[in-house]
Design a protein around this motif. Structure first.
Motif, mmCIF file in Angstrom:
data_model
loop_
_atom_site.group_PDB
_atom_site.id
_atom_site.type_symbol
_atom_site.label_atom_id
_atom_site.label_comp_id
_atom_site.label_asym_id
_atom_site.label_seq_id
_atom_site.Cartn_x
_atom_site.Cartn_y
_atom_site.Cartn_z
ATOM 1 N N ARG A 60 41.826 78.895 23.286
ATOM 2 C CA ARG A 60 42.611 77.949 21.654
ATOM 3 C C ARG A 60 43.913 78.127 23.178
ATOM 4 N N THR A 176 30.850 77.606 11.564
ATOM 5 C CA THR A 176 30.848 78.476 11.269
ATOM 6 C C THR A 176 31.362 78.504 9.674
ATOM 7 N N PHE A 205 42.727 74.287 5.742
ATOM 8 C CA PHE A 205 41.873 73.294 5.419
ATOM 9 C C PHE A 205 41.530 71.997 6.599
ATOM 10 N N GLY A 206 41.278 73.596 7.623
ATOM 11 C CA GLY A 206 40.833 72.486 9.133
ATOM 12 C C GLY A 206 39.988 72.298 9.032
ATOM 13 N N ASN A 207 39.209 72.438 10.309
ATOM 14 C CA ASN A 207 37.431 73.195 10.376
ATOM 15 C C ASN A 207 36.553 73.796 10.102
ATOM 16 N N VAL A 208 37.721 74.789 9.315
ATOM 17 C CA VAL A 208 36.519 76.043 8.789
ATOM 18 C C VAL A 208 37.196 76.251 7.211
ATOM 19 N N ALA A 228 47.346 73.709 3.215
ATOM 20 C CA ALA A 228 47.147 73.394 4.652
ATOM 21 C C ALA A 228 48.612 74.001 4.785
ATOM 22 N N GLU A 229 49.502 73.887 6.274
ATOM 23 C CA GLU A 229 50.392 74.206 7.095
ATOM 24 C C GLU A 229 51.997 73.374 6.361
ATOM 25 N N TYR A 248 43.457 64.483 3.519
ATOM 26 C CA TYR A 248 43.681 64.728 4.619
ATOM 27 C C TYR A 248 43.596 64.492 6.316
ATOM 28 N N ALA A 280 41.258 80.916 6.124
ATOM 29 C CA ALA A 280 40.651 79.861 6.551
ATOM 30 C C ALA A 280 41.741 79.855 7.761
ATOM 31 N N ALA A 281 42.993 80.395 7.853
ATOM 32 C CA ALA A 281 43.513 79.630 8.011
ATOM 33 C C ALA A 281 44.327 80.455 9.583
ATOM 34 N N ASN A 304 40.405 84.863 11.810
ATOM 35 C CA ASN A 304 39.636 85.648 12.500
ATOM 36 C C ASN A 304 41.231 86.692 12.698
HETATM 37 P P1 NAD Z 1 42.141 74.584 13.039
HETATM 38 O O1 NAD Z 1 43.225 74.070 13.539
HETATM 39 O O2 NAD Z 1 40.816 73.458 12.614
HETATM 40 O O3 NAD Z 1 42.731 74.070 11.191
HETATM 41 C C1 NAD Z 1 43.745 75.633 10.767
HETATM 42 C C2 NAD Z 1 44.014 74.970 9.393
HETATM 43 O O4 NAD Z 1 45.323 76.528 9.127
HETATM 44 C C3 NAD Z 1 44.785 73.501 9.185
HETATM 45 O O5 NAD Z 1 44.530 73.021 7.635
HETATM 46 C C4 NAD Z 1 46.655 74.057 9.195
HETATM 47 O O6 NAD Z 1 47.610 73.414 8.498
HETATM 48 C C5 NAD Z 1 46.603 75.666 8.570
HETATM 49 N N1 NAD Z 1 47.467 76.463 8.301
HETATM 50 C C6 NAD Z 1 47.755 76.781 9.294
HETATM 51 N N2 NAD Z 1 49.451 77.577 9.276
HETATM 52 C C7 NAD Z 1 49.304 78.091 7.996
HETATM 53 C C8 NAD Z 1 49.986 78.429 7.112
HETATM 54 N N3 NAD Z 1 50.686 79.303 7.526
HETATM 55 N N4 NAD Z 1 49.750 78.310 5.584
HETATM 56 C C9 NAD Z 1 48.877 77.344 5.471
HETATM 57 N N5 NAD Z 1 47.739 76.873 5.939
HETATM 58 C C10 NAD Z 1 47.830 76.800 7.402
HETATM 59 O O7 NAD Z 1 41.580 75.821 12.541
HETATM 60 P P2 NAD Z 1 40.443 76.588 12.654
HETATM 61 O O8 NAD Z 1 39.367 75.658 14.045
HETATM 62 O O9 NAD Z 1 39.620 75.526 11.061
HETATM 63 O O10 NAD Z 1 40.294 77.973 12.642
HETATM 64 C C11 NAD Z 1 40.839 78.299 11.474
HETATM 65 C C12 NAD Z 1 40.647 79.964 11.701
HETATM 66 O O11 NAD Z 1 39.005 80.303 11.906
HETATM 67 C C13 NAD Z 1 41.819 80.408 12.876
HETATM 68 O O12 NAD Z 1 41.833 81.974 12.421
HETATM 69 C C14 NAD Z 1 40.610 80.795 14.081
HETATM 70 O O13 NAD Z 1 40.200 81.416 15.154
HETATM 71 C C15 NAD Z 1 39.058 81.275 13.497
HETATM 72 N N6 NAD Z 1 37.735 80.920 13.331
HETATM 73 C C16 NAD Z 1 37.420 79.848 13.849
HETATM 74 C C17 NAD Z 1 36.288 79.095 14.268
HETATM 75 C C18 NAD Z 1 35.857 77.588 14.505
HETATM 76 O O14 NAD Z 1 34.382 77.493 14.382
HETATM 77 N N7 NAD Z 1 36.415 76.303 14.644
HETATM 78 C C19 NAD Z 1 35.571 80.075 14.656
HETATM 79 C C20 NAD Z 1 35.511 81.322 13.692
HETATM 80 C C21 NAD Z 1 36.740 81.647 13.638
#
Ligand code: NAD
Length: 402
Positions: A60, A176, A205-208, A228-229, A248, A280-281, A304
């Protein structure tokens, strides 16, 4: 984990071994910036437990990254691989940095520096990184290239989440979210909910988060709230997900200014009336102070650690079913494992095979956990920890460690 050890009657020395990482590494990474200046970044790799196989877990990049977060994430990876019964241990890595301030060339040098620092403790049989928050398939490609340059041989299985052209697996990028969808289908069946009749709220609203919103929308689910953030959005009739995904992407990962929904705060989002809430953030999103207001029937943890122990207790008291992260978001590590298997054979599967395996493994893990939680009248989280802690403890014992 302590509760699982107690309920399972584990000996003290087993608990002592499982409650801390076996090994952790720190490095300082000096980085040449594009303007010629040098900055020094702190980096980490934690190998939590490798009794069941090589340690596995993402890297990360985040401004708030620190060794405590990496330890916690490495710990969760240990239970996650065990819940899915993958022949892997748990690990995690990170760099304390703000990726938004780095150019692509600076990111490439930082990725290569990370691998130079940690290559001696990595290999397909020792420790296998992958992407996590703010790290991408391109970053994995730079890291793989650096590793292979150092070792002088091809070893694509040393890192997963690679681009397909460098030995990545079909289906890894949305694994995921797809794993999350499989779990939502399972919990809907178990509780008699209908996927296409239910209302969903998704934080992040990111990857997951974006990925699960898209899949739920495609399967007829009504997503009434997202965030999102920068802001949250609400539309009781359902948000047009393809349209908001395009917004987005074209607004620097912001939801603000979208015209098909009302803007709401994060606190309002979490309290929305819905059937399934999907955090999922980030970690610690649902706490003692905001958990009382949650009115969802089910929470599916795709981030997580989004629920603190105090909030978890509130949800149990309120009769809200929580599907724990170490099961719900395990689709990513499951396809990472399948990627490694393909790398080892130097033979690549069509996406249909990857999806078949992902389905079988996620559904199978859900069923074992659900049955145990029903039989023992415990939460799904306690069932997940009992299954995984028992598997890891058994491997430690059989090796003669404790
Ligand atoms: P990412 O960076 O692609 O997206 C994160 C999203 O969360 C963004 O839309 C961001 O704007 C939003 N965000 C951040 N802070 C926020 C807040 N305070 N309030 C509301 N929204 C907020 O990350 P990702 O890869 O989607 O991962 C998200 C979570 O899923 C993390 O906990 C990561 O550990 C977990 N995860 C990811 C994967 C994976 O394959 N990418 C696998 C298992 C777990």
């Amino acid at each position: 984990m302590d509760r699982a050890c107690q309920d399972l009657g584990m000996r003290d020395e087993v608990r002592e071994l499982l409650r801390r990482p076996m090994r952790e590494y720190h490095a300082l990474l000096p980085l040449q910036m594009d303007n010629g200046q040098r900055r020094v970044y702190e980096a980490y790799r934690v190998q939590y437990n490798n009794a069941r196989g090589p340690t596995k877990g993402g890297i990360r990049w985040h401004a708030n990254e620190n060794i405590d977060t990496v330890r916690a994430l490495a710990c969760w990876m240990t239970w996650k691989t065990a819940v899915l019964d993958l022949p892997l241990g748990g690990g995690k890595g990170g760099i304390t940095c703000n990726p938004r301030e780095l150019s692509d060339t600076e990111k490439e040098r930082l990725a290569r520096n990370y691998m130079r620092a940690f290559a001696p403790i990595m290999s397909a049989n020792i420790d296998i990184p992958a992407p996590d928050v703010h790290t991408t398939p391109q970053i994995m490609a730079w890291m793989l290239d650096e590793y292979e340059t150092i070792t002088g041989r091809h070893e694509p299985g040393v890192i997963t989440g690679k681009p397909i052209s460098l030995g990545g697996s079909a289906g890894r990028s949305d694994a995921t979210s797809l794993g999350g969808l499989i779990i939502i289908q399972e919990i809907d069946d178990a509780l008699g909910l209908k996927l296409n009749k239910a209302r969903y709220v998704i934080q992040g609203f990111g990857n997951v988060g974006g990925g699960i919103a898209k899949l739920l929308h495609e399967h007829g689910g009504r997503v009434v709230g997202i965030s999102a953030e920068d802001t949250g959005l609400y539309n009781a009739k359902g948000i047009d997900i393809p349209k908001v995904l395009a917004h987005y992407d074209s607004h620097a990962q912001r939801l603000g200014g979208f015209d098909g929904a009302d803007e709401i705060s994060n606190a309002e989002l979490l309290a929305l009336d819905c059937d399934i809430l999907v955090p999922a953030a980030i970690e610690n999103a649902l706490t003692r102070s905001n958990s009382e207001a949650v009115s969802a029937k089910v929470i599916v943890e795709l981030a997580n650690g989004p629920i603190t122990p105090a909030a978890d207790k509130t949800f149990q008291d309120k009769g809200i079913t929580v599907v724990p992260d170490i099961l719900a978001n395990a689709g990513g590590v499951t396809v990472s494992y399948l990627e490694q298997v393909q790398n080892a054979h130097n033979y690549y599967w069509p996406i249909s095979e990857v999806h078949k395996q992902l389905n079988q493994r996620m559904s199978g893990a859900f069923q074992s956990l659900w049955q145990l939680s029903q039989e023992r009248k415990i939460s799904m989280r306690d069932a997940a920890y009992q299954i995984s802690v028992e598997r890891v403890a058994k491997a430690c014992e059989i090796r003669g460690w404790v």
